[in-house]
Design a protein around this motif. Structure first.
Motif, short mmCIF file in Angstrom:
data_model
loop_
_atom_site.label_atom_id
_atom_site.label_comp_id
_atom_site.label_asym_id
_atom_site.label_seq_id
_atom_site.Cartn_x
_atom_site.Cartn_y
_atom_site.Cartn_z
N ALA A 500 0.83 -1.21 0.00
CA ALA A 500 0.00 0.00 0.00
C ALA A 500 0.86 1.26 0.00
O ALA A 500 0.52 2.26 -0.65
N LEU A 501 1.98 1.24 0.71
CA LEU A 501 2.88 2.39 0.71
C LEU A 501 3.49 2.61 -0.67
O LEU A 501 3.59 3.75 -1.15
N LEU A 537 -4.32 3.26 2.01
CA LEU A 537 -3.19 3.06 2.91
C LEU A 537 -3.63 3.21 4.36
O LEU A 537 -3.25 2.42 5.24
N GLN A 538 -4.44 4.23 4.65
CA GLN A 538 -4.95 4.42 6.01
C GLN A 538 -5.84 3.26 6.43
O GLN A 538 -5.81 2.82 7.60
N THR A 539 -6.64 2.74 5.50
CA THR A 539 -7.50 1.59 5.81
C THR A 539 -6.66 0.38 6.18
O THR A 539 -6.96 -0.33 7.16
N GLN A 540 -5.61 0.12 5.40
CA GLN A 540 -4.74 -1.01 5.70
C GLN A 540 -4.06 -0.83 7.05
O GLN A 540 -3.90 -1.80 7.82
N LEU A 541 -3.65 0.39 7.36
CA LEU A 541 -3.02 0.65 8.66
C LEU A 541 -3.99 0.35 9.79
O LEU A 541 -3.63 -0.29 10.79
N GLN A 542 -5.24 0.80 9.67
CA GLN A 542 -6.22 0.59 10.72
C GLN A 542 -6.45 -0.90 10.96
O GLN A 542 -6.61 -1.34 12.10
N TRP A 559 2.88 5.36 10.62
CA TRP A 559 1.93 6.47 10.65
C TRP A 559 2.57 7.81 10.29
O TRP A 559 2.00 8.57 9.48
N PRO A 560 3.75 8.19 10.83
CA PRO A 560 4.35 9.47 10.42
C PRO A 560 4.63 9.54 8.92
O PRO A 560 4.51 10.60 8.31
#
Length: 652
Positions: A500-501, A537-542, A559-560
């Motif tokens: 994702a990144l 990307l935020q969804t995968q992080l969550q 996150w940063p």
């Protein structure tokens, strides 16, 4: 000395976190009335004995499948989901008839059905839901014995599904808000909220909310146009509004990044646009006047508002603003389908994962001395679906939710007799489902489990022992998923979020290229793709944050970097607005150097190497973008865990 209290690990807090969803009263009433309605008719006609009860049970299963299938969205999307769930669920009932008994035939058949279901999940959201119903009702049918012939079971199931479909259509006809228009109107409300938040600590949250609203608007309207034959004119008009809103969205993001306060008239105009689009009302008042003596960002916001004002107020302008989508050739569509299924590495991996887990569950069904072992198959099918977040989270939440559900079911089986009184808890449990599924997976299981226990107990009575057996079966199913679908797979343990990144970095590179070298339309398309990649990307992080260490701790360290990539996209948007208001475009050589740095960032993420510490030399509108890219590379170098230092080019 301050006392140190005991706190749960962050990943555990994320795992058990439950949102407080609003109560969707219309859905609650529909579920409570429609789901138990076929059973009520069967009990009224034939009581609890004879074939009428079996017919009522299968019809109630059909009404449950059709009622659960649609969520929010246009009627055409809801009906597509209902049709997929009902038809594939009916096929599952037929397949389940061949899964009884022992031997290798049921094992091979379950493997084939699982592979087909996994491939269908990659076709579309509707087929993904239908694939789940295929597996669910294959499992249920394998262990549910009634005096009805298979044809009658499927017929009653489809009759119940037809009732659920009729209820969906009736509710859609009386709903006051068109979901398509609501989605487009929400974009303008989020623009107004972003403008209002400038200068506060709510700016980043408001910008992300705007991105989500824009993604949802395009998904609902523009993507649906290529598949809709019934409302093309209206969809084309809404698509034109969304296209016309692009300059306004860009200007609002640039204003937020620069910290330029918004004119209160611009905030009011954005709210007026939202109301006009959502409620089909004419725009009240005059179009906002031009502004000359104001910062460039504020002038860009006013210019964007004036453009959208023209489009919303004039049907011909809306039609001309809509991008015409040429029909795709059949070969192109087939090639696209192949790319999304057998040609996609993630899709192929999921085929193997789901097939392995369902095959192991089928073997467990045959070998383990457990009551109603088909519940193991049912648990594996529901938990391993890829559309609902982390596998680990679903397994743990379903286990906990089922524990509470079976306790509730045990109380009901203890105090309720097998008669019409069972309709009351069925209606209450069904009515809670639309509210619970907006909370989390465990909360949904709390109400789904007693509903299914009561329904199946009517068809094949087994007494209080079914409750404990159901819990054991569920825990076995969750264990199969965690072991064979989670722990044994290398993807689980590799550095999370890499794909994702990298996708976000590549989308950013295309955005930079389009912003400084291509047309405005190409720039807007690339900007949407960049922000969509950041949302994913935020969804995968969550999802990763709800998993145990080291996965959650590695994910949290990203996150940063994610925030910095967002800031970089915002900086590119600000540069686009600056060029439109008269700032000179950057030199092509500087753009090439910047793009090379972004591509090297993607390569660093792909090859797990540390970026170098060279800074990008850029001037003019490109200077802020270069600073943000340097900051992103520095964060990857300094704060990302699991990286290995190395000389650039050593792996080439």
């Amino acid at each position: 000395m301050a006392e140190r209290g005991l706190h749960a690990p962050a990943w555990l807090e994320e795992l058990v976190r439950t949102s407080r969803p609003p109560v969707p009263w219309r859905d609650v009433v529909r579920f409570a009335l429609v789901v138990p309605a076929p059973l009520a008719v069967a009990l009224a006609v034939g009581g609890v004995e004879g074939s009428a009860l079996g017919a009522g049970v299968f019809a109630t299963m059909g009404s449950l499948a059709a009622t659960l299938a649609p969520q929010s969205g246009p009627l055409r999307v809801r009906l597509r989901r209902v049709a997929a769930a009902s038809l594939l669920g009916g096929i599952g009932l037929v397949v389940g008839q061949a899964l009884t008994g022992g031997g290798w035939v049921p094992v091979v058949l379950m493997a084939v059905v699982s592979a087909v279901a996994a491939l269908l999940s990659s076709v579309s959201a509707a087929f993904s839901l239908g694939a789940l119903q295929l597996l669910v009702y294959s499992a249920v049918s394998s262990g549910l014995s009634t005096p009805l012939p298979a044809v009658a079971e499927v017929g009653y199931f489809l009759a119940g599904a037809a009732l659920g479909t009729l209820a969906v259509v009736l509710q859609a006809r009386v709903e006051p808000v068109d979901p398509d228009r609501e989605a487009v109107g929400t974009v303008f409300r989020r623009v107004a909220e972003l403008l209002e938040s400038i200068g506060t600590d709510r700016t980043e949250e408001a910008r992300r909310a705007l991105t989500l609203a824009l993604n949802d608007g395009y998904d609902r309207v523009i993507h649906a146009r290529s598949r809709s034959a019934g409302r093309n004119r209206e969809l084309a008009g809404l698509a034109g509004v969304l296209n016309a809103a692009a300059p306004l969205v860009e200007a609002a993001v640039a204003s937020a990044r620069a910290g330029v306060p918004a004119d209160s008239r611009d905030v009011g105009a954005a709210h007026a646009l939202a109301t006009a689009v959502t409620d089909r009302r004419p725009l009240l008042g005059e179009r906002p006047p031009r502004v000359e003596d104001a910062p460039p960002q504020q002038r860009a916001v006013r210019h964007g508002l004036r453009l959208v004002w023209n489009v919303v107020g004039d049907p011909e302008e809306r039609a001309s603003a809509a991008v015409q989508r040429p029909p795709l050739d059949r070969r192109v569509r087939l090639h696209d389908l192949a790319d999304r299924t057998v040609g996609n590495a993630d899709s192929r991996a999921f085929v193997v994962r789901l097939t392995l887990c369902m095959t192991v569950a089928e073997v467990a069904r045959q070998l383990l001395p457990i009551d109603r072992p088909y519940w193991v198959l049912l648990t594996v099918a529901i938990v391993l679906k890829p559309d609902f977040g982390s596998v680990f989270t679903r397994a743990v939440q379903r286990g906990a939710g089922t524990l509470l559900g079976v306790l509730l079911g045990s109380l009901l089986l203890t105090f309720l007799s097998r008669d019409a009184w069972v309709l009351l808890p069925l209606a209450l449990a069904a009515g809670a489902l639309p509210w619970a599924r907006n909370g989390n997976f465990g909360l949904f299981s709390v109400f789904q489990t007693p509903l299914i226990i009561l329904l199946i107990d009517l068809a094949t009575p087994s007494g209080d022992g079914v409750v404990g057996a159901r819990l054991v079966d569920t825990l076995i199913g969750c264990g199969i998923v965690l072991l064979f679908g989670y722990l044994l797979w290398p993807q689980t343990w590799r550095a999370p979020l890499d794909d994702a990144l990298r996708a976000a970095a590549l989308a950013l590179d295309r955005f930079v290229d389009a912003a400084f070298t291509q047309s405005p339309e190409d720039t807007r398309r690339a900007r949407r793709a960049s922000y969509r990649a950041l949302t994913e990307l935020q969804t995968q992080l969550q999802r990763r944050l709800a998993e145990p260490p080291p996965i959650s701790t590695r994910a949290a360290a990203w996150w940063p970097v994610i925030v910095q990539l967002e800031r970089t996209s915002d900086a590119v948007t600000e540069a686009v607005i600056a060029m439109r208001t008269g700032e000179p475009a950057p030199e092509p050589g500087q753009v090439a150097v910047l793009r090379k740095a972004v591509r090297e960032l993607e390569e660093d993420l792909r090859d797990h190497r540390v970026p170098d510490d060279a800074e990008i030399d850029a001037t003019g509108v490109l200077a802020p973008v270069a600073r943000e890219v340097d900051a992103a590379r520095r964060l990857v170098r300094e704060t990302t865990p699991g990286r290995r230092a190395g000389v650039r080019g050593a792996d080439d």
